[in-house]
Design a protein around this motif. Sequence first.
Motif, PDB file in Angstrom:
ATOM      1  N   VAL A 423       0.831  -1.203   0.000  1.00 28.94           N
ATOM      2  CA  VAL A 423       0.000   0.000   0.000  1.00 28.94           C
ATOM      3  C   VAL A 423       0.866   1.254   0.000  1.00 28.94           C
ATOM      4  CG1 VAL A 423      -1.735   1.309   1.286  1.00 28.94           C
ATOM      5  CG2 VAL A 423      -1.901  -1.189   1.150  1.00 28.94           C
ATOM      6  N   THR A 424       1.883   1.307   0.879  1.00 26.36           N
ATOM      7  CA  THR A 424       2.679   2.534   1.002  1.00 26.36           C
ATOM      8  C   THR A 424       3.505   2.820  -0.241  1.00 26.36           C
ATOM      9  OG1 THR A 424       4.472   1.313   2.089  1.00 26.36           O
ATOM     10  CG2 THR A 424       2.792   2.310   3.500  1.00 26.36           C
ATOM     11  N   SER A 425       3.786   1.782  -1.042  1.00 23.19           N
ATOM     12  CA  SER A 425       4.573   2.008  -2.265  1.00 23.19           C
ATOM     13  C   SER A 425       3.715   2.449  -3.443  1.00 23.19           C
ATOM     14  CB  SER A 425       5.322   0.723  -2.641  1.00 23.19           C
ATOM     15  OG  SER A 425       4.416  -0.333  -2.918  1.00 23.19           O
ATOM     16  N   GLU A 426       2.411   2.388  -3.294  1.00 24.19           N
ATOM     17  CA  GLU A 426       1.541   2.850  -4.377  1.00 24.19           C
ATOM     18  C   GLU A 426       1.690   4.360  -4.566  1.00 24.19           C
ATOM     19  OE1 GLU A 426      -2.378   1.891  -3.229  1.00 24.19           O
ATOM     20  OE2 GLU A 426      -2.244  -0.246  -3.739  1.00 24.19           O
ATOM     21  N   PRO A 427       1.830   4.803  -5.799  1.00 23.69           N
ATOM     22  CA  PRO A 427       1.860   6.262  -6.012  1.00 23.69           C
ATOM     23  C   PRO A 427       0.496   6.871  -5.714  1.00 23.69           C
ATOM     24  CG  PRO A 427       1.792   5.102  -8.114  1.00 23.69           C
ATOM     25  CD  PRO A 427       1.966   4.049  -7.059  1.00 23.69           C
ATOM     26  N   ILE A 428       0.514   7.990  -5.026  1.00 25.18           N
ATOM     27  CA  ILE A 428      -0.735   8.683  -4.707  1.00 25.18           C
ATOM     28  C   ILE A 428      -1.017   9.680  -5.820  1.00 25.18           C
ATOM     29  CG2 ILE A 428      -1.902  10.182  -3.062  1.00 25.18           C
ATOM     30  CD1 ILE A 428      -0.190   9.024  -0.875  1.00 25.18           C
ATOM     31  N   ALA A 588     -12.644  14.648  -3.566  1.00 20.90           N
ATOM     32  CA  ALA A 588     -11.880  15.001  -2.358  1.00 20.90           C
ATOM     33  C   ALA A 588     -12.005  13.910  -1.300  1.00 20.90           C
ATOM     34  CB  ALA A 588     -12.356  16.340  -1.816  1.00 20.90           C
ATOM     35  N   ASP A 589     -13.215  13.359  -1.128  1.00 20.35           N
ATOM     36  CA  ASP A 589     -13.401  12.271  -0.165  1.00 20.35           C
ATOM     37  C   ASP A 589     -12.574  11.051  -0.543  1.00 20.35           C
ATOM     38  OD1 ASP A 589     -15.132  13.791   1.315  1.00 20.35           O
ATOM     39  OD2 ASP A 589     -16.958  12.915   0.476  1.00 20.35           O
ATOM     40  N   ALA A 590     -12.547  10.723  -1.842  1.00 21.77           N
ATOM     41  CA  ALA A 590     -11.749   9.572  -2.288  1.00 21.77           C
ATOM     42  C   ALA A 590     -10.272   9.810  -2.043  1.00 21.77           C
ATOM     43  CB  ALA A 590     -12.024   9.302  -3.773  1.00 21.77           C
ATOM     44  N   HIS A 591      -9.811  11.043  -2.301  1.00 21.99           N
ATOM     45  CA  HIS A 591      -8.410  11.376  -2.057  1.00 21.99           C
ATOM     46  C   HIS A 591      -8.078  11.267  -0.568  1.00 21.99           C
ATOM     47  CE1 HIS A 591      -4.516  13.210  -2.709  1.00 21.99           C
ATOM     48  NE2 HIS A 591      -4.791  14.153  -1.820  1.00 21.99           N
ATOM     49  N   GLU A 592      -8.973  11.760   0.294  1.00 21.69           N
ATOM     50  CA  GLU A 592      -8.755  11.681   1.739  1.00 21.69           C
ATOM     51  C   GLU A 592      -8.726  10.236   2.204  1.00 21.69           C
ATOM     52  OE1 GLU A 592     -10.671  13.434   5.916  1.00 21.69           O
ATOM     53  OE2 GLU A 592     -11.567  13.915   3.973  1.00 21.69           O
ATOM     54  N   ALA A 593      -9.599   9.378   1.629  1.00 19.79           N
ATOM     55  CA  ALA A 593      -9.607   7.961   2.000  1.00 19.79           C
ATOM     56  C   ALA A 593      -8.300   7.285   1.616  1.00 19.79           C
ATOM     57  CB  ALA A 593     -10.787   7.255   1.339  1.00 19.79           C
ATOM     58  N   THR A 594      -7.755   7.666   0.455  1.00 22.04           N
ATOM     59  CA  THR A 594      -6.469   7.105   0.037  1.00 22.04           C
ATOM     60  C   THR A 594      -5.355   7.512   0.991  1.00 22.04           C
ATOM     61  OG1 THR A 594      -7.150   7.124  -2.294  1.00 22.04           O
ATOM     62  CG2 THR A 594      -4.779   7.022  -1.842  1.00 22.04           C
ATOM     63  N   LEU A 595      -5.344   8.780   1.368  1.00 19.99           N
ATOM     64  CA  LEU A 595      -4.322   9.252   2.307  1.00 19.99           C
ATOM     65  C   LEU A 595      -4.437   8.539   3.650  1.00 19.99           C
ATOM     66  CD1 LEU A 595      -4.402  13.098   1.586  1.00 19.99           C
ATOM     67  CD2 LEU A 595      -2.711  11.447   0.802  1.00 19.99           C
ATOM     68  N   ARG A 596      -5.664   8.359   4.134  1.00 18.47           N
ATOM     69  CA  ARG A 596      -5.842   7.665   5.415  1.00 18.47           C
ATOM     70  C   ARG A 596      -5.372   6.218   5.325  1.00 18.47           C
ATOM     71  NH1 ARG A 596      -8.534  10.521   9.090  1.00 18.47           N
ATOM     72  NH2 ARG A 596      -9.810  12.305   8.396  1.00 18.47           N
ATOM     73  N   ARG A 597      -5.653   5.577   4.187  1.00 19.37           N
ATOM     74  CA  ARG A 597      -5.202   4.192   4.011  1.00 19.37           C
ATOM     75  C   ARG A 597      -3.690   4.118   4.023  1.00 19.37           C
ATOM     76  NH1 ARG A 597      -4.767   0.677  -0.634  1.00 19.37           N
ATOM     77  NH2 ARG A 597      -5.240   2.474  -1.932  1.00 19.37           N
ATOM     78  N   THR A 622      20.222  -0.496   4.084  1.00 17.00           N
ATOM     79  CA  THR A 622      20.548   0.883   4.459  1.00 17.00           C
ATOM     80  C   THR A 622      20.000   1.879   3.456  1.00 17.00           C
ATOM     81  OG1 THR A 622      22.670   0.687   3.323  1.00 17.00           O
ATOM     82  CG2 THR A 622      22.621   0.190   5.673  1.00 17.00           C
ATOM     83  N   ARG A 623      19.708   1.426   2.224  1.00 17.44           N
ATOM     84  CA  ARG A 623      19.221   2.345   1.202  1.00 17.44           C
ATOM     85  C   ARG A 623      17.710   2.313   1.181  1.00 17.44           C
ATOM     86  NH1 ARG A 623      17.587   1.700  -3.951  1.00 17.44           N
ATOM     87  NH2 ARG A 623      18.152  -0.503  -3.915  1.00 17.44           N
ATOM     88  N   THR A 624      17.088   3.473   1.150  1.00 18.35           N
ATOM     89  CA  THR A 624      15.636   3.574   1.046  1.00 18.35           C
ATOM     90  C   THR A 624      15.253   3.904  -0.378  1.00 18.35           C
ATOM     91  OG1 THR A 624      15.696   5.906   1.643  1.00 18.35           O
ATOM     92  CG2 THR A 624      15.387   4.325   3.433  1.00 18.35           C
ATOM     93  N   THR A 625      14.072   3.480  -0.744  1.00 13.21           N
ATOM     94  CA  THR A 625      13.579   3.731  -2.086  1.00 13.21           C
ATOM     95  C   THR A 625      12.783   5.014  -2.087  1.00 13.21           C
ATOM     96  OG1 THR A 625      13.444   1.370  -2.516  1.00 13.21           O
ATOM     97  CG2 THR A 625      12.192   2.810  -3.971  1.00 13.21           C
ATOM     98  N   GLU A 626      13.128   5.880  -2.996  1.00 13.14           N
ATOM     99  CA  GLU A 626      12.391   7.128  -3.096  1.00 13.14           C
ATOM    100  C   GLU A 626      11.377   7.013  -4.227  1.00 13.14           C
ATOM    101  OE1 GLU A 626      15.001  10.361  -3.601  1.00 13.14           O
ATOM    102  OE2 GLU A 626      16.044  10.076  -1.695  1.00 13.14           O
TER     103      GLU A 626
END
Length: 626
Positions: A423-428, A588-597, A622-626
């Motif tokens: 989930v966190t790697s999905e582009p918003i 806007a609600d859909a965008h907010e739901a995505t951010l909360r997820r 040690t390397r993070t993915t940007e």
Amino acid sequence: MGAGPVLTLQDVADLARVRRPVVSMWRRRPMARGVHLPFPDPVEVVGGVERFSRDEIVVWLERTGRGNNPDAGLDAPALSVPEAVSLEELVVWLCLASLTGDELAATTTEQRTDRARDVDPGDRMLLREVASARAVPATLQFVDGLLDASYGPGEALDRLHRSRAGRGSRDLTSDAVDLVRTVAQACALHLDPEGVPLVHAGSATSATLALAPSFTQLIVPGDTPDVRGMRRRAAIRGVETVERAATPRARFLSAVGETVDSALELVDEVVLDLDEAELAVIVGPAAALCDELHGTQEQCRARTLRAEGLAVALRLPRGMWREAHRQALGLWVCAPGGFTQRPLVADLAAFDSAERDLDDLASDVTAALARVRGRAFRYLRPHDLPAILSSRATVVPAGARAIRLATADTGRHTAAINAATLVTSEPIRPFDVLAESAPGTMLLRRRSLGELSDQGHLRLLRGSRIRSDHTDPAGSVPVLSATAPHGLLRLDPFDATQQYPRAARTNAGDVVFTDRPHPVAIVDDTGGALVAAPSKILRISPKAGIGPRAVAAIINRLPRAPSEWKTWSVPILGTADVDRLEEVLAAADAHEATLRRHLDETRNLVTAMIDGVAAGAVTLATRTTE
């Protein structure tokens, strides 16, 4: 002529089963159900405390219908404690009445003495107190009424301890009693699976009596006033007491409410007096049993601990002593000297209520007494006695809990990390709104929801009381609440129709809202749901000049204080503006739901990484993915 049986304002609150401030509010509001029924006037003042006629209070409660006790008239005699009568004197008369079955008010002094001699020929608890007492008729009448108002002598004793005469008693909460009982039962099982007697030590009685049914006998040695009081209470509860019994035995000492010095002295006496086939369960202030001590107090506790009798030490969560909810208690399990140099300790306050399981605690205590050191404990961890005896050391370090063994199931941690990163790697997707200048208007039209309702553009439907035990996880009818955006529970459609035939259902686009404790709203996009009270439904007409998402957004931005929904104001827009605004608000609600997820899964990811690295099951690059 006296005032007769009287009640204080706290007694009235106890009788009506309400909080004390509610009674003060009743006194200021003489109107009840549209009728002028003022609160009775006090009949006397004793030590600055107002007293009210018991009979007048009962009549007033019946006429006004106030309070939560329909049996107030039956319970009132148990609360009107006579003035200047001690708790212990009342216990004496309650014990005599319980053992003899006599109506005390109808007996003479000589008859009461003779009856006490019949039930207590050895003068172990009652005879001398009855023979020397000079009871006034009001006291005897109160005890008779107390028994009549109770479901038995044991419940009468409980009522007496909760009354004005016993409000200073130092009782443990029911949670504390359950925990102590669990530990005591584990000790008894270790000594003899067939059962052992319990030896009462100290002066506290309520906890001992709560433990007594789990043991074969209750041993109460001695002839002090505290010991005689203990025997009286045991007799009232139908618990037989003896003065001695063969080993093995369990001892119980409650030092709750004692000072640190006094508690340490009591503990030392019990621990040093243990026989080979005895165990002791001790409850007292954590300041004495668990925390850091200094000077002579530290030396006194160290002298007790050097006997190597401490097997288990627990710090209990706060709030387990009724008289001081912020004071923590401690619990020791002690064996005869030379038992161990590595007692097991735990701070149960470090576990939330969902993590505390009494069966697992009993298993830990049993394993500790059996010296099973290879066991994976749920709560306990070893603490070296030399470290405890060192200067300024604590018996139970704050937050002490069992050492968690590394697990061979490394895949569980990596799976949790991978699930979160999916989930966190999905582009918003960026959320943007194209806004252009408009000519504006000279008049901003607004309407309150009350006005829209009067004009027929808005309809209010009330929610229904929904019972939680009707839930069906496989049901297809959701139950919504404004405070639970994802729904409270689900119902089977047949059950929903049968159990709640008159309950309103939502339509797609309805606003589900509540105004208590503060305004909050959601929009139901699907429809067909029930709404749990106190939430309500706002059904908005297409001609209202405002859409449901705009109404919900306005409600959610109101001040966080109770207010009347009809006073809430909304702008009135043109039809085209309503449609465009609703479309953008949905996005806007859909965008907010995505951010909360993403936020939720980021928290899960952090927890999974910490647990995985701590368990040695995960190594992070040690390397993070940007």
